[in-house]
Write a protein that holds these residues in place. Structure first.
Motif, PDB file in Angstrom:
ATOM      1  N   ILE A   1      29.230  44.328  29.612  1.00 58.28           N
ATOM      2  CA  ILE A   1      27.934  44.786  30.104  1.00 58.28           C
ATOM      3  C   ILE A   1      27.760  44.275  31.527  1.00 58.28           C
ATOM      4  O   ILE A   1      27.975  43.089  31.803  1.00 58.28           O
ATOM      5  CB  ILE A   1      26.784  44.273  29.219  1.00 58.28           C
ATOM      6  CG1 ILE A   1      26.951  44.785  27.789  1.00 58.28           C
ATOM      7  CG2 ILE A   1      25.430  44.677  29.783  1.00 58.28           C
ATOM      8  CD1 ILE A   1      25.966  44.167  26.808  1.00 58.28           C
ATOM      9  N   GLY A   2      27.379  45.156  32.441  1.00 55.36           N
ATOM     10  CA  GLY A   2      27.189  44.772  33.838  1.00 55.36           C
ATOM     11  C   GLY A   2      25.802  45.118  34.334  1.00 55.36           C
ATOM     12  O   GLY A   2      25.239  46.151  33.958  1.00 55.36           O
ATOM     13  N   LEU A   3      25.246  44.257  35.164  1.00 55.73           N
ATOM     14  CA  LEU A   3      23.943  44.479  35.791  1.00 55.73           C
ATOM     15  C   LEU A   3      24.045  44.167  37.276  1.00 55.73           C
ATOM     16  O   LEU A   3      24.751  43.224  37.675  1.00 55.73           O
ATOM     17  CB  LEU A   3      22.868  43.589  35.158  1.00 55.73           C
ATOM     18  CG  LEU A   3      22.576  43.774  33.669  1.00 55.73           C
ATOM     19  CD1 LEU A   3      21.603  42.709  33.183  1.00 55.73           C
ATOM     20  CD2 LEU A   3      22.016  45.169  33.391  1.00 55.73           C
ATOM     21  N   THR A   4      23.346  44.939  38.100  1.00 61.68           N
ATOM     22  CA  THR A   4      23.317  44.680  39.533  1.00 61.68           C
ATOM     23  C   THR A   4      21.886  44.832  40.058  1.00 61.68           C
ATOM     24  O   THR A   4      21.075  45.567  39.495  1.00 61.68           O
ATOM     25  CB  THR A   4      24.239  45.640  40.314  1.00 61.68           C
ATOM     26  OG1 THR A   4      23.822  46.997  40.079  1.00 61.68           O
ATOM     27  CG2 THR A   4      25.682  45.469  39.897  1.00 61.68           C
ATOM     28  N   TYR A   5      21.617  44.130  41.145  1.00 61.11           N
ATOM     29  CA  TYR A   5      20.329  44.249  41.815  1.00 61.11           C
ATOM     30  C   TYR A   5      20.524  44.094  43.312  1.00 61.11           C
ATOM     31  O   TYR A   5      21.159  43.136  43.776  1.00 61.11           O
ATOM     32  CB  TYR A   5      19.345  43.181  41.325  1.00 61.11           C
ATOM     33  CG  TYR A   5      18.114  43.049  42.198  1.00 61.11           C
ATOM     34  CD1 TYR A   5      17.194  44.094  42.288  1.00 61.11           C
ATOM     35  CD2 TYR A   5      17.905  41.909  42.968  1.00 61.11           C
ATOM     36  CE1 TYR A   5      16.083  43.982  43.102  1.00 61.11           C
ATOM     37  CE2 TYR A   5      16.792  41.788  43.781  1.00 61.11           C
ATOM     38  CZ  TYR A   5      15.882  42.837  43.856  1.00 61.11           C
ATOM     39  OH  TYR A   5      14.787  42.737  44.671  1.00 61.11           O
ATOM     40  N   GLY A   6      20.004  45.069  44.081  1.00 61.97           N
ATOM     41  CA  GLY A   6      20.034  45.001  45.533  1.00 61.97           C
ATOM     42  C   GLY A   6      18.645  44.722  46.067  1.00 61.97           C
ATOM     43  O   GLY A   6      17.668  45.405  45.706  1.00 61.97           O
ATOM     44  N   LEU A   7      18.533  43.728  46.921  1.00 59.70           N
ATOM     45  CA  LEU A   7      17.239  43.279  47.420  1.00 59.70           C
ATOM     46  C   LEU A   7      16.679  44.264  48.437  1.00 59.70           C
ATOM     47  O   LEU A   7      17.311  44.571  49.446  1.00 59.70           O
ATOM     48  CB  LEU A   7      17.398  41.902  48.071  1.00 59.70           C
ATOM     49  CG  LEU A   7      16.148  41.284  48.693  1.00 59.70           C
ATOM     50  CD1 LEU A   7      15.123  40.965  47.613  1.00 59.70           C
ATOM     51  CD2 LEU A   7      16.515  40.030  49.482  1.00 59.70           C
ATOM     52  N   GLY A   8      15.465  44.767  48.167  1.00 59.80           N
ATOM     53  CA  GLY A   8      14.777  45.617  49.122  1.00 59.80           C
ATOM     54  C   GLY A   8      13.989  44.776  50.118  1.00 59.80           C
ATOM     55  O   GLY A   8      13.460  43.722  49.766  1.00 59.80           O
ATOM     56  N   HIS A   9      13.906  45.254  51.371  1.00 58.16           N
ATOM     57  CA  HIS A   9      13.204  44.465  52.394  1.00 58.16           C
ATOM     58  C   HIS A   9      12.962  45.321  53.622  1.00 58.16           C
ATOM     59  O   HIS A   9      13.548  46.403  53.790  1.00 58.16           O
ATOM     60  CB  HIS A   9      14.021  43.226  52.777  1.00 58.16           C
ATOM     61  CG  HIS A   9      15.368  43.557  53.343  1.00 58.16           C
ATOM     62  ND1 HIS A   9      15.589  43.807  54.670  1.00 58.16           N
ATOM     63  CD2 HIS A   9      16.577  43.696  52.736  1.00 58.16           C
ATOM     64  CE1 HIS A   9      16.863  44.075  54.869  1.00 58.16           C
ATOM     65  NE2 HIS A   9      17.491  44.005  53.708  1.00 58.16           N
TER      66      HIS A   9
END
Length: 431
Positions: A231-239
């Motif tokens: 299982i993989g999860l990713t998150y890209g920071l918005g700014h």
């Protein structure tokens, strides 16, 4: 260390190549342009699936947690290029265009036990279009012909450095930190058959320099003796990006040789969106790998600058309804009969995938083009006297884009990538 420095230099010298546009699409006139899709050699043929994949002999920068699985004996360098042929169709008329472009250059190695590092150069968006429309206004006694010309160029690129670490057995975490730079330029020019009518040109542009940070997590679970699931999860920071978009509006009267120029700008109006991803990969023995990814980019929380007319005046403002959230789902897999076989054909990786994506921008009050895609290809092992670990990745992809009542695009793309997998860190024994 010397070889690593040489590889970094090779990636940096590729910056000139990545600046070349790889599209002729009129759809790239909207927003930051076409999103390129962050793929590399091993998952290109699987249509970009990879959030749940961790390859010991491939660099998977879709999820930085995967770097913890990199082989301890090798240094991996992967780069790829593509050739695409696009057919445009609108109102019964067809046009064709061909493009070739640099896709990516990435590298990876293990720094310590359960700790891997990756770095590379990857495109983010691309812009490239040039087309015109001809129209007539006025009465039959007094007709005025005018042409609208649309031109655009630019795109965003990113150089990243990432780490992946396995602090607990079967659980890995990772982060990619990237420097993003580039520019966009959208030009609209109106010219008229009557020289006494002012020709008007509007140029929207921005030079962008910012950062991008992406986090990743992977968890592997053994289901049976031969089957495991990741299982993989990713998150890209918005700014906020912080760069100032500009608009230049010029009016030229050729009969009087007079020119009026108005300049507009917005202080720091641009943003990168928050990005979320989830992936699942099932592996059977060392033969089958099948994965599915879902990603969401929250562009609806960002805006894009436009020039509007109000009460005979012009205003350059942020349009908060310009973008919309983008959803993408991809399914792909790989089959290899026997990676250790002496039979060449049994060592080939056979790959395929399919995907669907919604647009991230609106065209007026309508949604932009939806995207449908399928792909297939091979991972061909390269064998020689000292190395049987490098792989030649070849894939073909078909992509269709169309917005309601607008242009239809069908693109066939051939991608070639070469993964060098050298045993730099193997200790040789002599007798």
């Amino acid at each position: 260390m010397k070889k690593i420095i040489i590889s970094i230099a090779a990636i940096l010298t590729s910056i000139v190549s990545v600046a070349q546009t790889g599209t002729n699409s009129p759809y790239s006139q909207f927003g930051f342009g076409e999103l390129t899709g962050e793929v590399s050699g091993f998952n290109n043929a699987m249509n970009g699936v990879g959030i749940g994949f961790s390859e010991g002999n491939q660099v998977n920068y879709l999820n930085p947690a995967s770097y913890s699985s990199l082989d301890s004996l090798t240094f991996i360098f992967d780069m790829g290029m593509s050739l695409q042929m696009t057919n445009f169709e609108e109102n019964g008329k067809r046009r064709n265009a061909n493009n070739a472009k640099f896709d990516y250059a990435v590298a990876g190695l293990r720094l310590a036990k359960k700790l891997g590092l990756s770095f590379g150069l990857v495109p983010f968006t691309q812009i490239g279009y040039n087309f015109s429309t001809l129209s007539t206004i006025g009465t039959s006694q007094s007709k005025l012909e005018y042409a609208k010309t649309y031109q655009g160029s630019g795109g965003l690129r990113q150089v990243y450095l990432g780490l992946g670490y396995e602090p607990i057995k079967n659980l890995s975490i990772g982060v990619n930190a990237a420097y993003v730079w580039g520019e966009y330029s959208h030009i609209l020019a109106n010219t008229y058959s009557d020289n006494t009518v002012n020709a008007i040109t509007m140029t929207n542009s921005a030079d962008i320099n910012t950062y991008k940070i992406d986090f990743g997590l992977q968890y592997k679970a053994q289901i049976t003796k031969k089957d495991n699931v990741t299982i993989g999860l990713t998150y890209g920071l918005g700014h906020k990006i912080g760069n100032d978009p500009t608009c230049v509006l010029s009016s030229v009267n050729n009969s009087t040789n007079t020119t009026n120029v108005d300049n507009y700008n917005i202080d720091g109006g641009l943003k990168l969106p928050h990005m979320f991803g989830a992936g699942l990969m099932w592996q059977h023995g060392n033969m089958w790998k099948v994965g599915v990814d879902y990603t969401q980019q929250q562009w609806a929380d960002t805006g894009f600058p436009i020039l509007i007319s109000t009460d005979n005046s012009q205003q350059f403002v942020m349009n908060d309804n310009y973008f919309m959230n983008r959803h993408r789902i991809v399914l792909g897999g790989e089959y290899c009969r026997n990676r250790q076989s002496r039979n060449f054909f049994q060592r080939i990786r056979y790959r395929a995938g399919a995907g669907y994506a919604t647009p991230y921008y609106k065209v007026g009050s309508n949604d932009g083009p939806k995207e449908y895609s399928v792909s297939a290809g091979f991972g061909i092992p390269i064998a020689n006297g000292y190395n049987n670990r490098s792989i030649l990745n070849i894939s073909g992809q078909w992509v269709r884009q169309q917005a309601a009542g607008m242009l239809k695009e069908n693109t066939f793309r051939i991608c070639v990538g070469l993964t060098f997998n050298e045993r730099w860190f193997q200790k040789w024994k002599f007798e």
